[in-house]
Design a protein around this motif. Structure first.
Motif, PDB file in Angstrom:
ATOM      1  N   SER A 138       8.002  14.252   1.064  1.00 19.44           N
ATOM      2  CA  SER A 138       7.500  15.376   0.270  1.00 19.44           C
ATOM      3  C   SER A 138       8.514  15.797  -0.780  1.00 19.44           C
ATOM      4  CB  SER A 138       7.187  16.569   1.156  1.00 19.44           C
ATOM      5  OG  SER A 138       6.066  16.285   1.949  1.00 19.44           O
ATOM      6  N   ILE A 139       9.777  15.876  -0.338  1.00 15.59           N
ATOM      7  CA  ILE A 139      10.806  16.306  -1.294  1.00 15.59           C
ATOM      8  C   ILE A 139      10.881  15.304  -2.444  1.00 15.59           C
ATOM      9  CG2 ILE A 139      13.281  16.686  -1.623  1.00 15.59           C
ATOM     10  CD1 ILE A 139      13.374  17.665   1.276  1.00 15.59           C
ATOM     11  N   ILE A 140      10.911  14.025  -2.077  1.00 20.52           N
ATOM     12  CA  ILE A 140      11.045  12.996  -3.121  1.00 20.52           C
ATOM     13  C   ILE A 140       9.826  13.008  -4.040  1.00 20.52           C
ATOM     14  CG2 ILE A 140      11.197  10.508  -3.506  1.00 20.52           C
ATOM     15  CD1 ILE A 140      12.826  10.446  -0.837  1.00 20.52           C
ATOM     16  N   ALA A 141       8.625  13.073  -3.422  1.00 17.95           N
ATOM     17  CA  ALA A 141       7.399  13.053  -4.239  1.00 17.95           C
ATOM     18  C   ALA A 141       7.347  14.280  -5.140  1.00 17.95           C
ATOM     19  CB  ALA A 141       6.170  13.012  -3.337  1.00 17.95           C
ATOM     20  N   HIS A 142       7.698  15.425  -4.587  1.00 14.47           N
ATOM     21  CA  HIS A 142       7.670  16.674  -5.365  1.00 14.47           C
ATOM     22  C   HIS A 142       8.581  16.542  -6.588  1.00 14.47           C
ATOM     23  CE1 HIS A 142       6.334  20.887  -5.216  1.00 14.47           C
ATOM     24  NE2 HIS A 142       7.518  21.261  -5.701  1.00 14.47           N
ATOM     25  N   VAL A 143       9.747  15.935  -6.359  1.00 14.65           N
ATOM     26  CA  VAL A 143      10.693  15.784  -7.471  1.00 14.65           C
ATOM     27  C   VAL A 143      10.165  14.772  -8.493  1.00 14.65           C
ATOM     28  CG1 VAL A 143      12.984  14.954  -8.090  1.00 14.65           C
ATOM     29  CG2 VAL A 143      12.696  16.465  -6.126  1.00 14.65           C
ATOM     30  N   ILE A 144       9.682  13.632  -7.984  1.00 18.32           N
ATOM     31  CA  ILE A 144       9.216  12.589  -8.917  1.00 18.32           C
ATOM     32  C   ILE A 144       8.028  13.101  -9.739  1.00 18.32           C
ATOM     33  CG2 ILE A 144       8.095  10.329  -9.047  1.00 18.32           C
ATOM     34  CD1 ILE A 144       9.874   9.437  -6.760  1.00 18.32           C
TER      35      ILE A 144
END
Lengths: 636, 222, 248
Positions: free
Chosen positions: B70-76
Motif C-alpha cells: 500500500s505504501i509503495i503503491a500510494h507513493v507510485i
C-alpha cells in the motif's frame, strides 16, 4: 411572386393534410443529400440534429466557439404550450387566437395555428431530452402565466429556460456529430449564399480563427441565424448577434419581410452611461408580481421609498385595468416610453420606471419572492449594486426581438428555392408583436417539427441532383466578392472603429425607428443612415490581420446593418398605420392607443433588393382572415 | 509512464483504497503503541511481547505485506498523478491567486506526503530495520528489547521535535486524504458527506495527537 | 478611476506570448469589466494598434463564452460570477490588474485571451445526451419526476461551460464540468437508461483531452458562476465505479 403555399381545408386540418401529402425521401437516398445549416441556436441545432437522425449529410455552422453559446441560451422566462395541464380552459385554438391577437392580426392564420398545434409536442420532446422543467410536488409539470394571455401555459426551467432547451438541442446535435451524420464548423461565419440556376446551393464562409475563405456546397441551405435586434447597438442581444447571413441572402434574392417590426422589451435594465455595450434583460416573469410605477410629479428627485403611495402613478394598472402589469410587451414598453418622454422617468438619466415588489413581499412573504426570483434579484444586485428586496428595480425598454425576417412560405422556404429560414431569422409567426415565451416555441417547432417535413418535400425532387460542385463559377465569383469586401474594409484606413458606427446607427434607429416612428423622423433617419454609410466607407479603421480579428468581424456586420437599417426605415415609412410594435405617431387614437388600418394595410411587406443605392422593391402578401375576425386589440 | 492506459478515476481509486488501508493501519499501530504509556515495568515487558507477537503471526505477516504494498503503491500513484497533472497545464499563470478559494493543505498533499515519506524512511531505519535485521538485546522473557530502543531514541530532544512536526504534517494529510478518499469512492449524499467530514476531522486529529503525544510522554516521563 | 493593466498578448497559437502593460484613465466604476476592455480597445484602435482579442458574447452571464484570469482568479475577484458580470466597482483607483487567458493544455490559447474550449464539446459528444430522436417522445407527464429531483437535475444542468473550473483547478481537471452533465442526466429516469455507457465514455474522453486528476480541493465550486456543487463529482465517481464493476 409571393406564393404562401398554404394548404386548403379547415384550419385544424391544414398541417395534418400537408404532412399526409408531402413528398418523402427514402432512407437510402438521404445519405446522398447534403444540407447546410447556418446557426446553432434552438432552430439550427434542432433541425441539424433532426436531419442527422434521419440520415441526411449535414454541415452545421456557427460563429461562436461552440454551438452551445448561441443566443437562445439567454431566454429566461419560458416556453408556451397549450397542454392545458392547469385545466384553465386552454386549447390549441385559444393559443392560436392569443398569438394572432398578440401579433395585432399581422400574421398568417395557418402558420400561427400550426405553431400552437405543435407546441404540446415540443414539451414532450424536451422532457425526453432531459430538460429539467419546473415541477409540482406531485412530480407533474408546472406552469406560470406570462404577459398578454389569461391562462397559465408557460413551461419554465427557473429563469434559464432558453439555456435548458438549447442544451437539449445542443446535446442532440453533439450526438449526431459523434455519430458522424453532422459535421460541425464552429467559429465559421457565413458571408455569402451561393445560388446556381436560381436555387440555393451552398455558402461561402470565413474561418474566423484562420481567416480562410471556404466554400461549402449542398442540396439545400437552412438559415437559422436569429434576429437582428443588435442593429440598435444597445439591445438585450449578445454582442455577436447579427443580421449578416440573412442580409446577404437578401442581396442574393431572398425577400425580407417586415424588417422594421422589432420588439422593444419593457423590462430591461436602463442605460447608465455612454460606455455601455448592452442592456441586460430582466425576465418578464417579474411582471407577475412586480408593480410598475413612476412618480406623479415630473422630475421627482426623492428616492423611491420616500415617494408616498398616493403620489405614485401605476400607469399600466391605470390604463389597462384588465391586464395591468401583465399587458403585452409592445403596450408596456410604449406606455413606459410615454411616461419617460413626458418627464416622469426615474434614475440618474431619468430614463427608467420602477418595478416594485414591496406589495408582493408584503402579501406573499420575502421567502416566496426569493424562491421565485432569487436568481434575478441576485443578478440585478450584481449589475447595479442595488438590493431589490428593499428598493424597487429600475427598468427601461430595450430592443429585443425581430418579428421581421426573411420572407418564407408555409414550408419555411424563402423566395430562393432550396433556401429555408427558421426561427427568429424568418418573419413567420409573430405578426407585429411577439408574445412572451413564444420565441423559444417558434424556434423549436420550426426546427424539430416543421422543417424536417418541408425540407424532405423539397429534397425529394433533388435526389437525382449530383453533389454540388464547389468549383462552379458561382462559387468562385461569390468567394471572390467576399474576399474583395474584406480587403475593401481593411483598406479604408480611417480613424473610427466599427463600434462607433454601430453605436451611431443604433441611436438613429432608437430615436426614429424605435418605439414610436413618424414620417418626418423616418425620412431623416434614411438620410442620416445614408450619410453614415458613406462615412463608414471613408473613416473605418481596422488594425490587425485577416486571422483572428474581432474588429474585422464587427466591421462586416456593421456594413450590413448600415444597409439593413435603411430598409427598416423604408418599411416603417411605408406602413402608414400603427400595429403591434410598429407605432406611427400619425396613427393613434386621442387616448394615445395604436390605430390599425385593416382596410389598407392587412398585408405583409416583403422587400426585394434592387442593387446598391437603389430603392428596394415593395411586394405585398395580403393577409386574409377566414377563421378569426381582426378586432381592436384591447387590453383595457 | 504517461502512456499508462489507466483512467484518471481509476488511479484516484487506487489512491483512495491504499490510503484508507493506511488509515486503518494507523489505528492498529496507535493502539499497539499506547502500551508504551503503561507504568514502566509493565510497559517494558508487554510492549516487547506484543512486538514479538506481531513479527511471528502469519496473518499479521500477510497484512504487513499488504501494508508495504500500500505504501509503495500510494507513493507510485502519487508520482504518476502528479506528473500527469503537471502536463495538464504546461504554461503557468504569471500572477496566481487561485489559492484564495481553496485550503492550502488540499493543494499540497504531495508536499505533505513527501514529508511523511521522509519520516517513514527515518522511522523504518530506526525501529523496523533494527528490530528485523539489527542485533537487539533480549529482555527477561527472551523477546527482543524494542522498548529500551524506543525509550533511548525518544530521549533525543531533536528527534521528538521532528517526530511531532511530522505528525502535524500527517494530520493535515489525513484531514484532506480521508475525506478526499470518500469522495473519490463516490460518497455523494450530502448528509453522509457531512458525517465523513466530521469523522475524518476527529480521526485525523485523534490519530496524530496520539502519535505525537507518545514520544513527548516518553521523553519527559521515562 | 485610473487603471493599470498587465495583459497577456499572443499573436496566434504558434506564437509565444508575453505580458504587456496598458493604462486607462477615466474608468467609470459602473462599467462592466468587459466594457472597460472595450474602452481600452478603442484607445488601442486610435493608436492604430491591434485590439486585444477576448471571448465574450451575451454579456449577461449565461452563454459561458467570456472567461479570463483576472488578478490570478478565474473570472476575477468575485466568487461565482462570470467575467461579464464583474464591474469596475470591484477594483480600486490606481489598481494594477493582471489579465491572462484561462490556461490548460486542453484549452490552447488561440490569440491573446481567446482560448479553444472545443474539448468540452467532445466530452459531451462522447455521451452527454439522452439518445432520443425527434418525434419519438411520449407524453411529457407520463413520467412524474419529483420536485426535488427535478430541482437537483436543474442545479447540475445549469452549467454554462465556461471552463472556470478547469482554469482554477491546480490540476486543470474537468471533472466538475463532466460530472455536472453525468449527474443531470442520471438523476432523470429518461437518462438513467444509458447511465453506465455515458459515464464511461465521457470519462474516457475527458482523459483523452488531457485534463488532469481531481484533487478535491473544491476550488472549482467556489469559482463556478452557476455554483455547480462538487458533490456532483462524487456522484460521477460513484456512477463510474458502479459502471466499471458491472461492465460486461
Amino acid at each position: 411572386m409571393l406564393e404562401s403555399k398554404i394548404p386548403d381545408g379547415p384550419l385544424e386540418d391544414k398541417w395534418r393534410h400537408y404532412k399526409e401529402h408531402a413528398k418523402l425521401v427514402n432512407p437510402a437516398n438521404r445519405k446522398k443529400l447534403e444540407v447546410i445549416v447556418v446557426g446553432t441556436g434552438l432552430a439550427g441545432s434542432a433541425i441539424a440534429a433532426s436531419l442527422g437522425e434521419m440520415g441526411y449529410r449535414v454541415k452545421s455552422f456557427c460563429f461562436q466557439d461552440t454551438p452551445r453559446r448561441a443566443h437562445s441560451v439567454a431566454a429566461q422566462g419560458g416556453v408556451n404550450a397549450c397542454k392545458n395541464y392547469k385545466n384553465d380552459g386552454d386549447n390549441i385554438f385559444r393559443m392560436f387566437y392569443d398569438t394572432i391577437k398578440g401579433g395585432d392580426f399581422r400574421s398568417r392564420e395557418a402558420n400561427v395555428y400550426r405553431l400552437a398545434e405543435c407546441s404540446a409536442n415540443l414539451i414532450d420532446q424536451a422532457v425526453a431530452q432531459g430538460v429539467p422543467f419546473g415541477r409540482e410536488y406531485g412530480g407533474y409539470l408546472n406552469n406560470r402565466s406570462f404577459g398578454g394571455v389569461q391562462v397559465s401555459r408557460t413551461f419554465y426551467a427557473r429563469g434559464q429556460t432558453g439555456q435548458q432547451l438549447l442544451l437539449g438541442a445542443y446535446q442532440a446535435l453533439m450526438r449526431q456529430v459523434h455519430l458522424g451524420t453532422v459535421q460541425l464548423f464552429a467559429r465559421h461565419e457565413m458571408l455569402d449564399l451561393v445560388t446556381i440556376d436560381g436555387k440555393a446551393k451552398g455558402v461561402i464562409v470565413r474561418n474566423l480563427d484562420t481567416g480562410e475563405i471556404e466554400r461549402h456546397g449542398a442540396h439545400a441551405v437552412i438559415l437559422a441565424t436569429g434576429g437582428f435586434g443588435k442593429i440598435y447597438f444597445l439591445s438585450t442581444l449578445a454582442m455577436g448577434c447579427n443580421g449578416s447571413a440573412i442580409w446577404r441572402a437578401h442581396k442574393k434574392g431572398a425577400l425580407l419581410a417586415n424588417p422594421s417590426w422589432t420588439q422593444i422589451h419593457p423590462t430591461s435594465l436602463p442605460q447608465s452611461g455612454e460606455y455601455q455595450s448592452k442592456l441586460t434583460l430582466m425576465s418578464e416573469s417579474l411582471r407577475n408580481d412586480g408593480r410598475i410605477w413612476v412618480p406623479k410629479k415630473a422630475q421627482e428627485d426623492r428616492l423611491p421609498n420616500q415617494v408616498p403611495e398616493e403620489e405614485r402613478d401605476y400607469y399600466l394598472e391605470r390604463r389597462y385595468p384588465a391586464f395591468g402589469n401583465l399587458s403585452p410587451r409592445d403596450i408596456a414598453s410604449r406606455a413606459a416610453k410615454e411616461r419617460i418622454d413626458a418627464g416622469f422617468g426615474v434614475g440618474p438619466l431619468k430614463n427608467a420606471v420602477y418595478l416594485d415588489f414591496s406589495k408582493a413581499i408584503k402579501d406573499q412573504g420575502i421567502h416566496k419572492i426569493r424562491e421565485k426570483y432569487g436568481n434575478l434579484f441576485r443578478m440585478y444586485e450584481k449589475i447595479t449594486g442595488v438590493d431589490a428586496y428593499k428598493e424597487p428595480m429600475k427598468i427601461s425598454p430595450a430592443a429585443h426581438f425581430s418579428m421581421g425576417g426573411l420572407w418564407v412560405d408555409y414550408e419555411l422556404m424563402t423566395t430562393i428555392p432550396g433556401l429555408f429560414a427558421l426561427g427568429e431569422a424568418n418573419f413567420a409567426d409573430h405578426g407585429a408583436n411577439r408574445l412572451g415565451a413564444n420565441s423559444l416555441l417558434q424556434a423549436c417547432v420550426d426546427g424539430y417539427f416543421i422543417a424536417p417535413y418541408t425540407l424532405a418535400n423539397y429534397l425529394a425532387d433533388e435526389i437525382k441532383t449530383p453533389a454540388t460542385d464547389i468549383q462552379h463559377p458561382a462559387f468562385a465569383e461569390a468567394a471572390k466578392k467576399v474576399e474583395e469586401q474584406l480587403h475593401l474594409l481593411k483598406a479604408i484606413g480611417g480613424k473610427l472603429s466599427a463600434d462607433y458606427f454601430h453605436r451611431t446607427l443604433g441611436k438613429i434607429l432608437y430615436d426614429k425607428c424605435g418605439l414610436s416612428r413618424s414620417k418626418e423622423g423616418l425620412e431623416t433617419a434614411i438620410r442620416e443612415i445614408k450619410a453614415l454609410r458613406q462615412q463608414f466607407y471613408r473613416d473605418l479603421n481596422i488594425p490587425g490581420g485577416y486571422a483572428i480579428n474581432s474588429e474585422l468581424e464587427k466591421a462586416g456586420r456593421v456594413a450590413d446593418y448600415l444597409e439593413l437599417g435603411e430598409l427598416m426605415c423604408h418599411d416603417a415609412l411605408t406602413r402608414e398605420e400603427s400595429c403591434g410594435a410598429h407605432f406611427r405617431v400619425e396613427f393613434q387614437t386621442p387616448e394615445g392607443e395604436a390605430m390599425r388600418n385593416d382596410k389598407d394595410f392587412a398585408f405583409i411587406s416583403a422587400w426585394e433588393w434592387a442593387g446598391e443605392n437603389q430603392p428596394p422593391v415593395w411586394h405585398k402578401e395580403p393577409l386574409t382572415f377566414e377563421f378569426v375576425t381582426p378586432t381592436v386589440r384591447s387590453y383595457k | 509512464m504517461g502512456q499508462w492506459k489507466q483512467k484518471t478515476l481509476t488511479r484516484k481509486n487506487w489512491m483512495a483504497f491504499t490510503g484508507l488501508f493506511l488509515c486503518f493501519f494507523l489505528v492498529i499501530h496507535l493502539l499497539g503503541n499506547l502500551q508504551l504509556m503503561l507504568p514502566d515495568e509493565k510497559a517494558h515487558l508487554q510492549f516487547n511481547a506484543y512486538s514479538h507477537l506481531l513479527s511471528g503471526n502469519i496473518i499479521i505477516k500477510i497484512i504487513s505485506w499488504v501494508l508495504y504494498a500500500s505504501i509503495i503503491a500510494h507513493v507510485i500513484y502519487a508520482v504518476i498523478i502528479t506528473l500527469t497533472n503537471k502536463r495538464s497545464r504546461e504554461v503557468k499563470y504569471h500572477y496566481d491567486k487561485r489559492g484564495e478559494v481553496s485550503k492550502w493543505y488540499t493543494r499540497n498533499m504531495g508536499l505533505l506526503g513527501t514529508i511523511i515519506f521522509i519520516f517513514l524512511v527515518i522511522h523504518f531505519r530506526d525501529f523496523w530495520y533494527v528490530y528485523k535485521f539489527g542485533s537487539l538485546p533480549l529482555d527477561e522473557q527472551g523477546h527482543k528489547d524494542l522498548y529500551k530502543l524506543v525509550v533511548a531514541v525518544y530521549s533525543e530532544t531533536w528527534y521528538v521535535l521532528v517526530y511531532v512536526l511530522c505528525m502535524v504534517a500527517l494530520c493535515y494529510h489525513l484531514l484532506h486524504g480521508f475525506f478526499s478518499a470518500a469522495r473519490t469512492l463516490g460518497v455523494y449524499h450530502p448528509r453522509y458527506v457531512q458525517w465523513i467530514r466530521v469523522f475524518g476531522w476527529i480521526y485525523s486529529v485523534g490519530i496524530c495527537a496520539g502519535f505525537a503525544w507518545i514520544p513527548v510522554y516518553v521523553h519527559f516521563l521515562k | 478611476m485610473h487603471i493599470r493593466m498587465k495583459i497577456w498578448r499572443q499573436e496566434s497559437g504558434q506564437d509565444t506570448g508575453k505580458m504587456l502593460d496598458y493604462e486607462l484613465a477615466d474608468v467609470n466604476p459602473d462599467m462592466s469589466f468587459l466594457e472597460m476592455l472595450d474602452m481600452l480597445n478603442e484607445q488601442l484602435l486610435e493608436q492604430g494598434q491591434r485590439a486585444i482579442e477576448f471571448d465574450h458574447d451575451c454579456r449577461e452571464g449565461i452563454c459561458g463564452q467570456c472567461g479570463m484570469m483576472i488578478n490570478g482568479r478565474a473570472h476575477g475577484p468575485l466568487k461565482n460570477t462570470t467575467t461579464c458580470q464583474l464591474h469596475m466597482r470591484s477594483f480600486r483607483d490606481g489598481d494594477t490588474i493582471y489579465i491572462e487567458p484561462f490556461r490548460a493544455t486542453a484549452f490552447p490559447v488561440k490569440c491573446d485571451l481567446k482560448i479553444d474550449r472545443s474539448a468540452f464539446d467532445r466530452v459531451i459528444q462522447a455521451g452527454g445526451y439522452i439518445s432520443v430522436n425527434t418525434g419519438q417522445a411520449p407524453e411529457a407527464n407520463s413520467i412524474p419526476i419529483g420536485h426535488p429531483v427535478a430541482e437537483a437535475a436543474f442545479d447540475a444542468a445549469a452549467c454554462i461551460g465556461c471552463g472556470a473550473c478547469v482554469a482554477v483547478c491546480k490540476n486543470s481537471s474537468a471533472v466538475l464540468f463532466t460530472s455536472a452533465k453525468v449527474t443531470h442526466l442520471v438523476l432523470l429516469p429518461q437518462g438513467e437508461v444509458e447511465a453506465q455507457e455515458r459515464v464511461r465514455h465521457m470519462v474516457d474522453q475527458m482523459d483523452a483531452e488531457g485534463f488532469g486528476h481531481c484533487s478535491n480541493t473544491e476550488a472549482c465550486e467556489a469559482e463556478c458562476p452557476q455554483q455547480i456543487s462538487v458533490l456532483h463529482i462524487a456522484r460521477m465517481n460513484w456512477e463510474y465505479n458502479k459502471a466499471q464493476l458491472l461492465k460486461k
